[in-house]
Scaffold this active site. Structure first.
Site, mmCIF file in Angstrom:
data_model
loop_
_atom_site.group_PDB
_atom_site.id
_atom_site.type_symbol
_atom_site.label_atom_id
_atom_site.label_comp_id
_atom_site.label_asym_id
_atom_site.label_seq_id
_atom_site.Cartn_x
_atom_site.Cartn_y
_atom_site.Cartn_z
ATOM 1 N N TRP A 186 117.262 50.992 45.924
ATOM 2 C CA TRP A 186 117.591 50.187 46.941
ATOM 3 C C TRP A 186 117.178 48.777 46.637
ATOM 4 C CZ3 TRP A 186 121.808 52.026 48.929
ATOM 5 C CH2 TRP A 186 121.969 53.365 49.278
ATOM 6 N N LYS A 198 118.363 55.841 59.670
ATOM 7 C CA LYS A 198 117.314 56.629 59.637
ATOM 8 C C LYS A 198 116.250 56.603 60.836
ATOM 9 C CE LYS A 198 118.154 55.855 55.191
ATOM 10 N NZ LYS A 198 119.007 54.856 53.988
ATOM 11 N N ASP A 234 113.307 44.813 53.480
ATOM 12 C CA ASP A 234 114.331 45.865 53.724
ATOM 13 C C ASP A 234 113.287 47.172 54.251
ATOM 14 O OD1 ASP A 234 115.832 48.229 54.032
ATOM 15 O OD2 ASP A 234 116.484 47.992 51.760
HETATM 16 C C1 LIG Z 1 119.541 54.276 53.403
HETATM 17 C C2 LIG Z 1 118.896 52.775 52.816
HETATM 18 C C3 LIG Z 1 119.964 51.690 52.375
HETATM 19 C C4 LIG Z 1 121.234 51.640 52.401
HETATM 20 O O1 LIG Z 1 121.612 51.439 53.701
HETATM 21 P P1 LIG Z 1 123.215 51.402 54.120
HETATM 22 O O2 LIG Z 1 123.119 51.384 55.416
HETATM 23 O O3 LIG Z 1 123.894 52.521 53.277
HETATM 24 O O4 LIG Z 1 123.710 50.159 53.265
HETATM 25 C C5 LIG Z 1 119.141 50.545 51.970
HETATM 26 N N1 LIG Z 1 117.729 50.446 51.793
HETATM 27 C C6 LIG Z 1 116.867 51.573 52.143
HETATM 28 C C7 LIG Z 1 115.317 51.399 51.811
HETATM 29 C C8 LIG Z 1 117.687 52.729 52.395
HETATM 30 O O5 LIG Z 1 116.757 53.851 52.755
#
Ligand SMILES: *Cc1c(COP(=O)(O)O)cnc(C)c1O
Length: 362
Positions: free
Chosen positions: A107, A198, A174
């Site tokens: 990511w 999550k 993020d």
């Molecule tokens: C799951 C995840 C994403 C992706 O998120 P989307 O909502 O599918 O775009 C981005 N960064 C991290 C750290 C993730 O765990």
């Protein structure tokens, strides 16, 4: 709906993932009749009194759970954290400026790529040399960068920043896969963002928690739908927000608060991850895949030392009701995601299966 329970499912899915049972029940009720209004939560206007109250509650819970400064603002947008990867440079990188990134996984790498589409992007720390199995430390963040971006928890590779980088430039994170799993000092961040699916709720909403003083400073002309300052000034109602995802996130955040907040979440997550990692380390049949000091509390990853044993092991955990522990398709092995709503009893079931399998086959 049948009320007889079959084998209880122990849900270790990496995302979308387990949510508290009581949240799901309340969400199901509200899908039919929200709070006695006779309307489903998804068939009323987002500008109705009841939904405005839901939005205000969701926004205030984000701030309350994380202890954010009063002036920080919260919006919920669509597009996932993936759209966030593009929204970040658009909103924080000056035309002709540059951004600094840590590349610690899948990511994080995607965030770098999106930033490169917008402007100069320097990777100041990377763990790519060892297939992202550790967290880089002691790196320098250039003082002339517009911001520094990192990923607090690497969901796929199973590593996590235990200490956040100190940065003289605005810090952007993020936090998709470990938000609300531990206390953070929000005032250190210009922006914390993450997909809801999550720890926070169902897929469909992405949370942005922002320092308003760091918004709208680039002079870049933006579409209003990509402009965080615009969304913040419209209280997350510039266009129709993802109403159901916001509602169920609100219920989940209320659940976290009732359980004792992020301090209690951190305590539970530490106990769960210790139980699993201790088992991985004790049984020669299993092996952790990351540097020990950087192990993720949310997404422990491991392999079997003898891959030929995998099929037999898989049959045994599946029979015990364990679900979702196969590793990401790009990595293989196993990943047992243990988000806030996963009870330690489920981890105990997995650990018992591992012990039993090792005893019979070791
Ligand atoms: C799951 C995840 C994403 C992706 O998120 P989307 O909502 O599918 O775009 C981005 N960064 C991290 C750290 C993730 O765990």
């Amino acid at each position: 709906m049948s009320t007889t329970t079959q084998v209880k499912i122990h849900n270790f899915s990496a995302g979308p993932c387990i949510l508290p049972q009581e949240v799901l029940r309340k969400a199901a009720e509200s899908m039919i009749d929200y709070d006695g209004t006779g309307l489903s939560i998804i068939e009323m206007s987002h500008r109705s009194k009841p939904f405005e109250a839901v939005m205000a509650k969701a926004q205030s819970l984000v701030k309350e759970l994380l202890g954010a400064p009063d002036n920080y603002q919260v919006v919920f947008l669509g597009g996932g954290a993936s759209l966030g990867f593009h929204i970040v440079p658009l909103n924080y990188m000056k035309p002709g400026g540059k951004a600094a990134y840590a590349n610690t996984g899948e990511w994080a790498g995607r965030a770098v790529k999106e930033s490169k589409l917008v402007g100069e992007t320097v990777v100041v720390a990377s763990s790519e040399d060892k297939n992202f199995n550790y967290i880089p430390k002691g790196f320098d963040i250039p003082a002339d960068a517009d911001y520094f971006h990192f990923t607090s928890n690497n969901t796929i590779f199973g590593t996590q920043f235990k200490q956040f980088p100190k940065s003289a430039v605005p810090l952007i994170c993020d936090m998709s896969s470990d938000i609300f799993s531990r206390p953070v000092n929000v005032a250190d961040f210009a922006l914390i963002y993450g997909g809801a699916q999550k720890n926070m709720g169902p897929a469909g909403a992405t949370v942005y928690l922002m320092d308003p003083d760091q918004l709208g400073k680039t002079g870049r002309k933006l579409s209003p739908v990509l402009d965080l300052k615009n969304h913040a000034s419209k209280d997350s109602m510039y266009n129709t927000p993802p109403v159901y995802a916001v509602y169920v996130s609100m219920l989940t955040m209320q659940w976290m608060k009732d359980q004792g907040g992020v301090v209690e979440m951190e305590r539970r997550n530490a106990a769960k991850s210790k139980l699993l990692y201790d088992t991985i380390d004790r049984l020669p049949m299993f092996k952790g895949t990351t540097a020990i000091e950087d192990r993720s509390v949310m997404n422990p990853t491991f392999v079997m030392t003898d891959a030929a044993m995998e099929a037999a092991f898989d049959a045994q955990w599946k029979a015990a009701g364990v679900s979702g522990i196969r590793g990401h398709r790009s990595v293989g092995g196993y990943r047992a995601s243990m988000y806030n709503a996963l009870p330690i009893e489920s981890v105990q079931v997995l650990v018992d299966v591992m012990e039993d399998f090792a005893k019979k086959n070791g």
